[in-house]
Design a protein around this motif. Sequence first.
Motif, short mmCIF file in Angstrom:
data_model
loop_
_atom_site.label_atom_id
_atom_site.label_comp_id
_atom_site.label_asym_id
_atom_site.label_seq_id
_atom_site.Cartn_x
_atom_site.Cartn_y
_atom_site.Cartn_z
N PHE A 51 -10.39 1.41 13.62
CA PHE A 51 -9.91 2.63 12.98
C PHE A 51 -8.96 3.33 13.94
O PHE A 51 -9.27 3.52 15.12
CB PHE A 51 -11.09 3.56 12.64
CG PHE A 51 -11.98 3.00 11.57
CD1 PHE A 51 -11.63 3.11 10.24
CD2 PHE A 51 -13.16 2.35 11.90
CE1 PHE A 51 -12.45 2.60 9.27
CE2 PHE A 51 -13.97 1.83 10.92
CZ PHE A 51 -13.61 1.95 9.59
N VAL A 52 -7.82 3.72 13.42
CA VAL A 52 -6.79 4.32 14.29
C VAL A 52 -6.59 5.80 13.97
O VAL A 52 -6.60 6.64 14.87
CB VAL A 52 -5.46 3.55 14.15
CG1 VAL A 52 -5.58 2.18 14.80
CG2 VAL A 52 -5.07 3.40 12.67
N THR A 53 -6.37 6.16 12.72
CA THR A 53 -6.14 7.56 12.34
C THR A 53 -7.01 7.91 11.14
O THR A 53 -7.67 7.04 10.56
CB THR A 53 -4.66 7.77 11.99
OG1 THR A 53 -4.31 6.88 10.93
CG2 THR A 53 -3.76 7.52 13.18
N THR A 65 -5.58 -1.47 6.68
CA THR A 65 -5.24 -0.66 5.50
C THR A 65 -4.00 0.18 5.77
O THR A 65 -3.13 0.35 4.89
CB THR A 65 -6.42 0.23 5.12
OG1 THR A 65 -7.58 -0.58 4.91
CG2 THR A 65 -6.12 1.02 3.85
N GLN A 66 -3.89 0.70 7.02
CA GLN A 66 -2.73 1.52 7.35
C GLN A 66 -1.44 0.68 7.32
O GLN A 66 -0.41 1.11 6.79
CB GLN A 66 -2.92 2.15 8.73
CG GLN A 66 -1.81 3.12 9.12
CD GLN A 66 -2.04 3.73 10.47
OE1 GLN A 66 -2.87 3.24 11.23
NE2 GLN A 66 -1.34 4.79 10.78
N GLN A 67 -1.52 -0.54 7.91
CA GLN A 67 -0.35 -1.41 7.88
C GLN A 67 0.02 -1.82 6.45
O GLN A 67 1.19 -1.93 6.10
CB GLN A 67 -0.60 -2.65 8.73
CG GLN A 67 -0.64 -2.36 10.23
CD GLN A 67 -0.93 -3.61 11.04
OE1 GLN A 67 -1.25 -4.66 10.49
NE2 GLN A 67 -0.85 -3.50 12.38
N LEU A 68 -1.00 -2.04 5.62
CA LEU A 68 -0.74 -2.39 4.22
C LEU A 68 -0.01 -1.25 3.51
O LEU A 68 0.93 -1.48 2.73
CB LEU A 68 -2.06 -2.70 3.51
CG LEU A 68 -1.95 -3.05 2.02
CD1 LEU A 68 -1.12 -4.32 1.83
CD2 LEU A 68 -3.34 -3.22 1.41
N PHE A 75 8.37 -2.16 1.31
CA PHE A 75 8.72 -3.11 0.25
C PHE A 75 9.32 -2.39 -0.95
O PHE A 75 10.31 -2.84 -1.54
CB PHE A 75 7.48 -3.90 -0.16
CG PHE A 75 7.71 -4.80 -1.34
CD1 PHE A 75 8.48 -5.95 -1.21
CD2 PHE A 75 7.19 -4.49 -2.58
CE1 PHE A 75 8.71 -6.77 -2.30
CE2 PHE A 75 7.40 -5.30 -3.67
CZ PHE A 75 8.17 -6.45 -3.52
N LEU A 76 8.76 -1.25 -1.30
CA LEU A 76 9.31 -0.49 -2.42
C LEU A 76 10.71 0.02 -2.12
O LEU A 76 11.60 0.01 -2.98
CB LEU A 76 8.37 0.68 -2.76
CG LEU A 76 7.00 0.29 -3.33
CD1 LEU A 76 6.15 1.53 -3.53
CD2 LEU A 76 7.17 -0.46 -4.65
N LEU A 180 3.84 -8.50 2.89
CA LEU A 180 2.89 -7.70 2.10
C LEU A 180 1.80 -8.58 1.50
O LEU A 180 0.63 -8.18 1.43
CB LEU A 180 3.66 -6.98 0.99
CG LEU A 180 2.83 -6.03 0.10
CD1 LEU A 180 2.22 -4.91 0.93
CD2 LEU A 180 3.70 -5.44 -1.01
N THR A 181 2.17 -9.78 1.09
CA THR A 181 1.17 -10.70 0.53
C THR A 181 0.14 -11.07 1.59
O THR A 181 -1.08 -11.09 1.33
CB THR A 181 1.86 -11.96 0.00
OG1 THR A 181 2.83 -11.57 -1.00
CG2 THR A 181 0.85 -12.91 -0.62
#
Length: 553
Positions: A51-53, A65-68, A75-76, A180-181
């Motif tokens: 856990f980072v933030t 999760t943060q990187q995702l 990507f968007l 992203l995949t």
Amino acid sequence: DAFIAQQMDRMVEATRYATQFLAKQLEEARGKLGESETQLSNFLNANGIIFVTADRNGNPQDIITQQLSIMSEAFLRARSDRMAKESLLTQASVQDAFTLPAVLQSPLIAQLKTDGAAQEGEYRRLSQTFKPDYPKMLALKEKIEENRRQLRTETDRTLASLKVDFEASVRAEKSLEASLTRQSTLARGLAENMAQYNLLRREVDTSRDLYSSLLGRLRETQVSAALLTSNISVVDPAEIPAGPSRPRKGLNLLIACVAGLAGGIGLAFLFEYLDTNIKDTKEVESVLRVPALGVVPSRAAFERMLARRKALEAGPGASTPFALVSHSELPSVFAEAFRNLRTSILYSTPERPPKTLMMTSLQPEDGKTSLVTNLAITLSQLGGSPVLLVDADMRRPMVHRVLSVEQTPGLSTYLTGQADLDQVIVPSGIPNLFVIPAGRIPVNPAELLASARLREAIETLGQRFAYIVFDTGPMFGVSDAMILAGQLEGTVLVLRHGRASRDAAQRAIRSLIAVRARLLGVILNDVDLQANSYGYYDSYYLRPDDSRLAERV
């Protein structure tokens, strides 16, 4: 003082017990909290969760999760950039390149367009003076051609730049999509472990909250034990009273008597207000505003009289129907009641007694047939010309059963033309009394009663009989009584005591008045003489054997 000391001892003992209990519970909570934190740490290390933030709700967020999230946003953006550049290329292929935004926004192309416009304007101005092969005109034309070549070259370079940018955006989008995949695969793997993590995390939070609560409670108890004082003090020494202060029996008894009396009076008035039935002859005259012709004792009183006689004679007595009491029980109070009724009817009209009359009631089972039979018997007892009893209740005829005669031929037989008048008049078995039974029950009794044949029969019978008494159907539900009432000289309305309401009786009287019936009065039937202040009947008209029975009792 002893009570205060006892109270202090209890408080000290309670505080000591609370402190020991809270200390024990605090120790167990501390051990459980440490165990829960150890399990949570081991789980994070074993699954490589970092856990980072914290997220927007303040909860810790893992790096995967943060990187995702970051890759999703990138990507968007890349997809939006690629779609915008693809739109520009599409516009370049279907319309003039000079109208593209990238071409219009280029400073060099704008300068070239400005220079070209100025040169073309100068060429048109000089063409008015010089010929096209003039050297100055040829030089100016060469400059215009050069400007156009530079403009096309710069426009082609801009379009090529748009294509290169589009291809670069496509490659960037594909690269981010692949990343992203891969990151989504890692996130899905992490999600399978987050349920266990959340369970361990909630257990740690619960243990920490319990530990904090117990710790605060223990400190409060320790502080309270140090400041332990009694909140009880003796204001005034107690004295033994001379007598009880409560309850005040005399006052309570007085209040109860007054309340009971007021409640009883109120309930009596309430019941009197809610009871809308006709109770006595005074109500008949005051509420209905018609004469009260008399009262008829109840059938229950008649049965009690027969029971007393049977007990006195100590043998089987003959069964006497109530409808024939005026014939079989001449000295009784019941026969006298019908004789009083006869007198009231005969003197109800000032000029002469009514020759033709009928009895009707509000509804079935009001005792109308018994009354009309006894009235006919008392009229026949006057002597002279015979009396005729006509059963005009062709829906539920009862007279033939009371007098034990055949039902047919009868009134319906004559009115339908199947028999003559003399054929339907039969002796009743009682001196000076004849009867016309109802006959076979027709399908149209109201139409038969309204026929001219009945009016002719009434006129013919009036020459042969002193009195003609009709038994008709009830007022409510059928119209037979109202049809016949307008053809006779008198109408008597029978009200059953305790059953006839004031509203129903008033409606019946209004209906009779509407057909111009001559209402002689009202008879109150089925009256309990002893319970309704008519005891003088029962005492004055006792038979001698009844008096002896009363003395024995």
